[in-house]
Motif scaffolding. Structure first.
Motif, mmCIF file in Angstrom:
data_model
loop_
_atom_site.group_PDB
_atom_site.id
_atom_site.type_symbol
_atom_site.label_atom_id
_atom_site.label_comp_id
_atom_site.label_asym_id
_atom_site.label_seq_id
_atom_site.Cartn_x
_atom_site.Cartn_y
_atom_site.Cartn_z
ATOM 1 N N ASP A 305 -40.995 -34.032 34.770
ATOM 2 C CA ASP A 305 -42.090 -33.119 35.080
ATOM 3 C C ASP A 305 -42.858 -32.732 33.809
ATOM 4 O O ASP A 305 -42.248 -32.500 32.757
ATOM 5 C CB ASP A 305 -41.513 -31.860 35.731
ATOM 6 C CG ASP A 305 -42.586 -30.897 36.174
ATOM 7 O OD1 ASP A 305 -42.956 -30.006 35.376
ATOM 8 O OD2 ASP A 305 -43.062 -31.029 37.311
ATOM 9 N N PRO A 306 -44.202 -32.632 33.901
ATOM 10 C CA PRO A 306 -44.994 -32.300 32.711
ATOM 11 C C PRO A 306 -44.595 -30.997 32.028
ATOM 12 O O PRO A 306 -44.662 -30.898 30.805
ATOM 13 C CB PRO A 306 -46.423 -32.222 33.257
ATOM 14 C CG PRO A 306 -46.422 -33.121 34.448
ATOM 15 C CD PRO A 306 -45.056 -32.984 35.051
ATOM 16 N N ALA A 307 -44.163 -29.996 32.792
ATOM 17 C CA ALA A 307 -43.754 -28.732 32.165
ATOM 18 C C ALA A 307 -42.516 -28.916 31.305
ATOM 19 O O ALA A 307 -42.362 -28.258 30.268
ATOM 20 C CB ALA A 307 -43.503 -27.677 33.246
ATOM 21 N N ASP A 349 -55.541 -28.688 37.539
ATOM 22 C CA ASP A 349 -55.053 -27.843 36.463
ATOM 23 C C ASP A 349 -54.440 -28.707 35.367
ATOM 24 O O ASP A 349 -54.395 -29.937 35.484
ATOM 25 C CB ASP A 349 -54.059 -26.804 36.972
ATOM 26 C CG ASP A 349 -52.801 -27.412 37.604
ATOM 27 O OD1 ASP A 349 -52.578 -28.637 37.459
ATOM 28 O OD2 ASP A 349 -52.047 -26.662 38.246
ATOM 29 N N ALA A 350 -53.973 -28.057 34.298
ATOM 30 C CA ALA A 350 -53.493 -28.805 33.132
ATOM 31 C C ALA A 350 -52.276 -29.654 33.463
ATOM 32 O O ALA A 350 -52.185 -30.810 33.045
ATOM 33 C CB ALA A 350 -53.178 -27.841 31.986
ATOM 34 N N LEU A 351 -51.305 -29.096 34.197
ATOM 35 C CA LEU A 351 -50.105 -29.865 34.529
ATOM 36 C C LEU A 351 -50.449 -31.042 35.431
ATOM 37 O O LEU A 351 -49.890 -32.138 35.274
ATOM 38 C CB LEU A 351 -49.065 -28.964 35.192
ATOM 39 C CG LEU A 351 -48.436 -27.894 34.298
ATOM 40 C CD1 LEU A 351 -47.449 -27.051 35.090
ATOM 41 C CD2 LEU A 351 -47.754 -28.504 33.079
ATOM 42 N N GLY A 352 -51.353 -30.837 36.356
ATOM 43 C CA GLY A 352 -51.786 -31.946 37.202
ATOM 44 C C GLY A 352 -52.465 -33.031 36.392
ATOM 45 O O GLY A 352 -52.244 -34.236 36.621
ATOM 46 N N ALA A 353 -53.316 -32.612 35.444
ATOM 47 C CA ALA A 353 -53.990 -33.599 34.585
ATOM 48 C C ALA A 353 -52.973 -34.399 33.793
ATOM 49 O O ALA A 353 -53.048 -35.632 33.715
ATOM 50 C CB ALA A 353 -54.963 -32.887 33.643
ATOM 51 N N LEU A 354 -51.983 -33.719 33.209
ATOM 52 C CA LEU A 354 -50.954 -34.423 32.441
ATOM 53 C C LEU A 354 -50.180 -35.403 33.323
ATOM 54 O O LEU A 354 -49.807 -36.491 32.881
ATOM 55 C CB LEU A 354 -49.993 -33.416 31.807
ATOM 56 C CG LEU A 354 -50.559 -32.582 30.655
ATOM 57 C CD1 LEU A 354 -49.612 -31.433 30.310
ATOM 58 C CD2 LEU A 354 -50.823 -33.449 29.426
ATOM 59 N N SER A 355 -49.952 -35.037 34.569
ATOM 60 C CA SER A 355 -49.170 -35.894 35.466
ATOM 61 C C SER A 355 -49.848 -37.221 35.752
ATOM 62 O O SER A 355 -49.180 -38.188 36.134
ATOM 63 C CB SER A 355 -48.875 -35.161 36.779
ATOM 64 O OG SER A 355 -50.037 -35.078 37.596
ATOM 65 N N VAL A 356 -51.167 -37.283 35.580
ATOM 66 C CA VAL A 356 -51.874 -38.557 35.774
ATOM 67 C C VAL A 356 -52.340 -39.144 34.448
ATOM 68 O O VAL A 356 -53.106 -40.125 34.426
ATOM 69 C CB VAL A 356 -53.065 -38.397 36.747
ATOM 70 C CG1 VAL A 356 -52.567 -38.033 38.135
ATOM 71 C CG2 VAL A 356 -54.086 -37.380 36.239
ATOM 72 N N GLY A 357 -51.897 -38.547 33.336
ATOM 73 C CA GLY A 357 -52.202 -39.103 32.023
ATOM 74 C C GLY A 357 -53.490 -38.636 31.404
ATOM 75 O O GLY A 357 -53.907 -39.162 30.361
ATOM 76 N N ASP A 358 -54.146 -37.606 31.990
ATOM 77 C CA ASP A 358 -55.371 -37.068 31.401
ATOM 78 C C ASP A 358 -55.040 -36.067 30.300
ATOM 79 O O ASP A 358 -54.082 -35.288 30.424
ATOM 80 C CB ASP A 358 -56.216 -36.363 32.463
ATOM 81 C CG ASP A 358 -56.875 -37.316 33.436
ATOM 82 O OD1 ASP A 358 -57.026 -38.511 33.091
ATOM 83 O OD2 ASP A 358 -57.236 -36.870 34.547
ATOM 84 N N ILE A 359 -55.835 -36.071 29.253
ATOM 85 C CA ILE A 359 -55.717 -35.069 28.197
ATOM 86 C C ILE A 359 -56.374 -33.786 28.689
ATOM 87 O O ILE A 359 -57.564 -33.779 29.013
ATOM 88 C CB ILE A 359 -56.417 -35.534 26.905
ATOM 89 C CG1 ILE A 359 -55.798 -36.826 26.374
ATOM 90 C CG2 ILE A 359 -56.391 -34.431 25.847
ATOM 91 C CD1 ILE A 359 -54.410 -36.683 25.827
ATOM 92 N N PRO A 360 -55.633 -32.676 28.769
ATOM 93 C CA PRO A 360 -56.260 -31.420 29.203
ATOM 94 C C PRO A 360 -57.322 -30.952 28.218
ATOM 95 O O PRO A 360 -57.310 -31.316 27.038
ATOM 96 C CB PRO A 360 -55.086 -30.436 29.252
ATOM 97 C CG PRO A 360 -53.866 -31.284 29.334
ATOM 98 C CD PRO A 360 -54.183 -32.523 28.551
ATOM 99 N N GLY A 361 -58.219 -30.125 28.709
ATOM 100 C CA GLY A 361 -59.199 -29.491 27.849
ATOM 101 C C GLY A 361 -58.672 -28.169 27.334
ATOM 102 O O GLY A 361 -58.141 -27.356 28.107
ATOM 103 N N ILE A 362 -58.779 -27.951 26.034
ATOM 104 C CA ILE A 362 -58.342 -26.694 25.413
ATOM 105 C C ILE A 362 -59.535 -25.764 25.294
ATOM 106 O O ILE A 362 -60.591 -26.152 24.768
ATOM 107 C CB ILE A 362 -57.728 -26.956 24.033
ATOM 108 C CG1 ILE A 362 -56.391 -27.700 24.174
ATOM 109 C CG2 ILE A 362 -57.540 -25.652 23.257
ATOM 110 C CD1 ILE A 362 -55.783 -28.127 22.857
ATOM 111 N N SER A 363 -59.363 -24.514 25.758
ATOM 112 C CA SER A 363 -60.464 -23.555 25.647
ATOM 113 C C SER A 363 -60.137 -22.383 24.722
ATOM 114 O O SER A 363 -61.013 -21.555 24.463
ATOM 115 C CB SER A 363 -60.867 -23.033 27.026
ATOM 116 O OG SER A 363 -59.839 -22.285 27.628
ATOM 117 N N ALA A 364 -58.895 -22.312 24.244
ATOM 118 C CA ALA A 364 -58.560 -21.302 23.227
ATOM 119 C C ALA A 364 -57.249 -21.673 22.559
ATOM 120 O O ALA A 364 -56.320 -22.152 23.223
ATOM 121 C CB ALA A 364 -58.448 -19.907 23.845
ATOM 122 N N VAL A 365 -57.193 -21.466 21.255
ATOM 123 C CA VAL A 365 -55.956 -21.610 20.495
ATOM 124 C C VAL A 365 -55.758 -20.329 19.697
ATOM 125 O O VAL A 365 -56.664 -19.874 18.995
ATOM 126 C CB VAL A 365 -55.983 -22.822 19.549
ATOM 127 C CG1 VAL A 365 -54.686 -22.890 18.742
ATOM 128 C CG2 VAL A 365 -56.189 -24.120 20.324
#
Length: 400
Positions: A305-307, A349-365
């Motif tokens: 699982d991505p998490a 969402d980010a976990l869904g994107a990771l599950s298909v190999g997409d790089i999530p978009g970061i909006s704050a660090v």
């Protein structure tokens, strides 16, 4: 008050803990003076939110502990001699990497091999990065490169100077087996030892076999999936089954091997040993998204699982190297990333994107409880972006 920030409105909060990777019934994190002080529901933390100098609204997206790159080749300053690139660490923050661990400052031009020179390089690197935080990043530097010239007293000197990292695999040993004493002395003096594994990576290094690893017994089997050449499957399985070494997977290695290792670790109940790094900048180059890319690849190609994969790149690293960050929990360093599925993703969402190999978009660090960047200059645009009140105008433009 430094770093007085409340992050509210998270749809999902990743803990960094592989045993419980998602924090339930929470949408808010409070930070004070660079430390997480509370994790819970917004309605229960209204007083703390009102007392914060800034409020980051995650807008229903994912809040996660900042990624830890457990294999990043720093030297001194935000410059890589290997790729002749400046400000690469500051750029890595835009890839969600808030801490890095040095596997030895091996790219220092003219790197010494004498005992006094080896110690001096490690101590200088450690002390420089203790005082230098590129774009707010924490750099755990000063990893002594083990050499046959080092004697037991030298490790006492290193321990006294606060050096707690070591790397084996680039010293001038005729046979890697000859490094047993140095590895043992390092361990006896509280130093975490990472060992090269697999084929040679650069001139001056030698292949290190499973037999060598069993003899040397380091804490961490560096880039078990190859740096860049992996051990064969039988050798990998031997290390996994017959030792308690941390099992490091890196971007600059063999992807097929990495997928097999993480699946096998999960199946055999040893997932807590899996740690993730980039092993850059090396011949693979400077890769601000190196750790994120590995997380996406393993999330989409393995059965894990991505998490949990995110936890291998955060909390697992923190436990192996005893780092202050890596978890979203009170008392931990306030190093946080707000991220979402990228524009155009087939997932929401980010976990869904990771599950298909997409790089999530970061909006704050956020590092050390301070907002370092909003829209990342390296990831795709997040479908939903965090908003900060009051505004931090100099961060609102892309590329800062």
């Amino acid at each position: 008050m430094t770093g007085s920030i409340a992050v509210v409105g998270a749809g999902t909060i990743l803990s960094g803990d592989w045993q419980s990777p998602i924090i339930k019934d929470a949408d808010t994190v409070i930070t004070r003076d660079g430390i997480i002080t509370a994790v819970g529901r917004r309605q229960d933390l209204l007083a703390e939110i009102d007392a914060s100098s800034h409020v980051v609204d995650a807008k229903g997206t994912t809040l996660a502990p900042g990624l830890i790159d457990s294999h990043c080749h720093v030297v001194i300053g935000d410059y890589t001699p290997r790729q002749k690139t400046v400000d690469f660490l500051a750029s890595y923050v835009h890839g969600g990497i808030t801490s890095v661990v040095s596997p030895g400052e091996i790219h220092a031009p003219g790197r010494p091999s004498t005992a006094i020179g080896v110690k001096a390089l490690a101590i200088a690197a450690k002390e420089c990065f203790d005082n230098f935080h590129p774009n707010g990043m924490t750099v755990h530097a000063g990893a002594v490169v083990l050499e046959p010239t080092l004697q037991e007293k030298d490790f006492a000197d290193l321990q006294e100077a606060g050096v707690h990292l070591a790397k084996f695999g680039f010293g001038r040993y005729m046979d890697p087996a000859d490094g047993v004493d140095q590895v043992r002395w390092a361990k006896e003096h509280g130093i975490t030892v990472m060992c090269h594994s697999g084929g040679a990576s650069i001139p001056g290094s030698k292949p290190i076999t499973p037999k060598h690893l069993l003899l040397l017994a380091p804490h961490v089997c560096g880039h078990l999936n190859g740096g860049p050449t992996s051990l064969d499957e039988a050798g990998v399985d031997l290390i996994m089954d017959e030792t308690d070494m941390a099992l490091q997977l890196v971007q600059a290695g063999n992807l097929r091997s990495a997928v097999r290792i993480i699946n096998r670790a999960a199946d055999k109940g040893m997932f807590e040993r899996v740690v993730i790094g980039s092993d850059t900048p090396t011949g693979t180059g400077v890769m601000p998204l190196g750790v994120m890319k590995t997380v996406a690849e393993l999330s989409s190609l393995s059965d894990v699982d991505p998490a949990l994969v995110w936890a291998a790149a955060t909390g697992n690293n923190a436990r192996v190297w005893d780092l202050p960050a890596g978890f979203i929990a009170p008392g931990r360093a306030a190093d946080l990333v707000v991220l979402d599925a990228p524009w155009g993703s087939t997932r929401d969402d980010a976990l869904g994107a990771l599950s298909v190999g997409d790089i999530p978009g970061i909006s704050a660090v956020i590092t050390g409880g301070v907002v370092r960047t909003l829209r990342s200059r390296n990831t795709p645009q997040a479908a939903r972006a965090a908003e900060v009140t009051p505004r931090i105008e100099h961060l609102e433009a892309s590329g800062h």
